[in-house]
Design an enzyme around this catalytic site. Structure first.
Site, mmCIF file in Angstrom:
data_model
loop_
_atom_site.group_PDB
_atom_site.id
_atom_site.type_symbol
_atom_site.label_atom_id
_atom_site.label_comp_id
_atom_site.label_asym_id
_atom_site.label_seq_id
_atom_site.Cartn_x
_atom_site.Cartn_y
_atom_site.Cartn_z
ATOM 1 N N TYR A 105 45.080 80.942 76.494
ATOM 2 C CA TYR A 105 44.629 80.561 75.158
ATOM 3 C C TYR A 105 44.013 79.167 75.160
ATOM 4 C CZ TYR A 105 45.165 79.479 70.134
ATOM 5 O OH TYR A 105 44.960 79.092 68.831
ATOM 6 N N LYS A 142 40.176 78.225 74.152
ATOM 7 C CA LYS A 142 39.893 77.322 73.035
ATOM 8 C C LYS A 142 39.154 76.071 73.492
ATOM 9 C CE LYS A 142 41.556 79.650 69.568
ATOM 10 N NZ LYS A 142 40.603 80.251 68.594
#
Length: 302
Positions: A171, A175
Site C-alpha cells: 500500500y 501511494k
C-alpha cells in the site's frame, strides 16, 4: 451551499462508501453532476456488488441532484475507458476526475505474497493511471479542437505513501507512486488546461479502522475529527474553477487541518571533485547526515 461546482461534471472512483461517498455527496451538494463509481467489493477486494454505488446515486437524486452509477473496475483499461465514457454519454462532458478507489491486503513484507503485492499495486496505482489516461485523452482532444478546458484531477495518496507504514509495504509503495504520478501529470497536462493535485487524508473508513482503532470512535458530542466528510471540502474546492492556480501539490487533510506536504527535494551534498574511494565515503555520509533533516518516522515503527 454555494454552488461552487454548479454545472461541472465529476467522476469519483470508489465512491460507494467512506471518503469517496463523502466526496460524491459534497460535489452534488455544490451543484455538480456526479458519476459514482464503485465495484462494491469488501475491504480486500472480494465480492463485488452494484449496491453501494447505486445507494449513493439514490441519495444524491433524493436531495435533488444529478448522478449515475458506474461499476467498472478502474484498474481495467477498458473499464476505465467506459467510466469516462459514462460521464460523456450521461452528462455531455467531464470536468473533474477524483481517483479514490482502493483496498488493502496488509502483511509484513517478509510474509507478503506476490498476489497480495500485485493486487494492491494494481487497484491503487494502475487504478489511478487508467482513468487519468482516458480522461486526459478527452481533454487533450477538446484543447486541440479549440474548446476551453478548465479541468481537474484529484488523486488520493496517503500518509503511508509519504512516510511509509509498517505492515503496509504494498500500500505504501502504491501511494508513494501516486504522489509521483501526480507531479508528472501536473507538469504534462498543464498546457491542456488540466490541474493535477493529490490528497493524503486521514479519516474513519473501513481501510483505517484497524490501523487507528484508538482514534476511530466518533465523539458523543462536538466535532468529529475523524469523519470522512471532513476530507471533502478540500477536494471539492480543488475540483472547482477557483483552484486553477494550484497544481502539482500534495495536501494532507485530517479533521479541520489542511497542510501541504513537502516531499523529496535536494538536500546537503558534497563534491569530491573526482571519483570517490569507497573507504572515504563513510566519513562524507556521516557529515551529510549530521546536517540533513531527520526523517519523519514510519507509521508503526518502534
Amino acid at each position: 451551499m454555494t454552488d461552487l461546482c454548479k454545472g461541472r461534471v465529476v467522476v469519483v472512483t470508489g465512491a460507494g462508501r467512506g471518503i469517496g461517498r463523502a466526496h460524491a455527496l459534497a460535489f452534488a451538494a455544490e451543484g455538480a453532476s456526479v458519476v459514482v463509481n464503485d465495484v462494491g467489493v469488501a475491504i480486500d477486494g472480494s465480492n463485488a456488488s452494484a449496491g453501494p454505488a447505486q445507494d449513493v446515486v439514490d441519495e444524491i437524486v433524493a436531495m435533488g441532484g444529478r448522478a449515475v452509477a458506474n461499476t467498472d473496475d478502474v484498474a481495467d483499461w477498458a473499464g476505465a475507458g467506459r467510466l469516462i465514457d459514462t460521464a460523456l454519454s450521461e452528462f455531455g462532458s467531464l470536468d473533474v476526475l477524483v481517483n479514490n478507489a482502493g483496498f488493502l491486503r496488509d502483511r509484513m513484507l517478509a510474509n507478503l505474497a506476490e498476489d497480495e503485492w500485485d493486487a494492491v499495486i494494481r487497484v491503487h496505482l494502475k487504478g489511478h493511471f487508467a482513468p487519468l489516461r482516458h480522461a486526459v485523452a478527452y481533454w487533450r482532444a477538446e484543447h486541440k479542437a479549440g474548446r476551453a478546458v478548465n479541468a481537474r484531477i484529484v488523486n488520493t495518496s496517503s500518509g503511508a505513501g509519504l512516510q511509509g507504514s509498517v505492515g503496509q509495504g504494498n500500500y505504501a509503495a502504491a501511494k508513494a507512486g501516486i504522489a509521483g504520478l501526480t507531479l508528472v501529470a501536473a507538469s504534462e497536462f498543464a498546457s491542456y488546461g488540466v490541474t493535477v493535485n493529490a490528497i493524503a487524508p486521514a479519516a474513519r473508513t473501513r481501510m483505517t479502522e484497524n490501523a487507528f482503532a484508538e482514534d476511530m470512535a466518533a465523539p458523543a458530542d462536538g466535532f468529529d475529527a475523524m469523519a470522512p466528510e471532513n476530507i471533502s471540502p478540500l477536494v471539492v474546492w480543488l475540483g472547482s474553477t477557483q483552484s486553477a492556480a494550484v497544481t502539482g501539490r500534495v495536501f494532507e487533510v485530517e479533521g479541520g487541518v489542511i497542510g501541504v506536504a513537502q516531499g523529496w527535494r535536494h538536500g546537503p551534498s558534497v563534491d569530491n571533485g573526482s571519483r570517490w574511494e569507497p573507504s572515504h565515503v563513510g566519513a562524507a555520509v556521516e557529515k551529510l547526515l549530521a546536517s540533513a533533516e531527520t526523517p519523519v518516522p514510519v507509521y508503526g515503527a518502534r
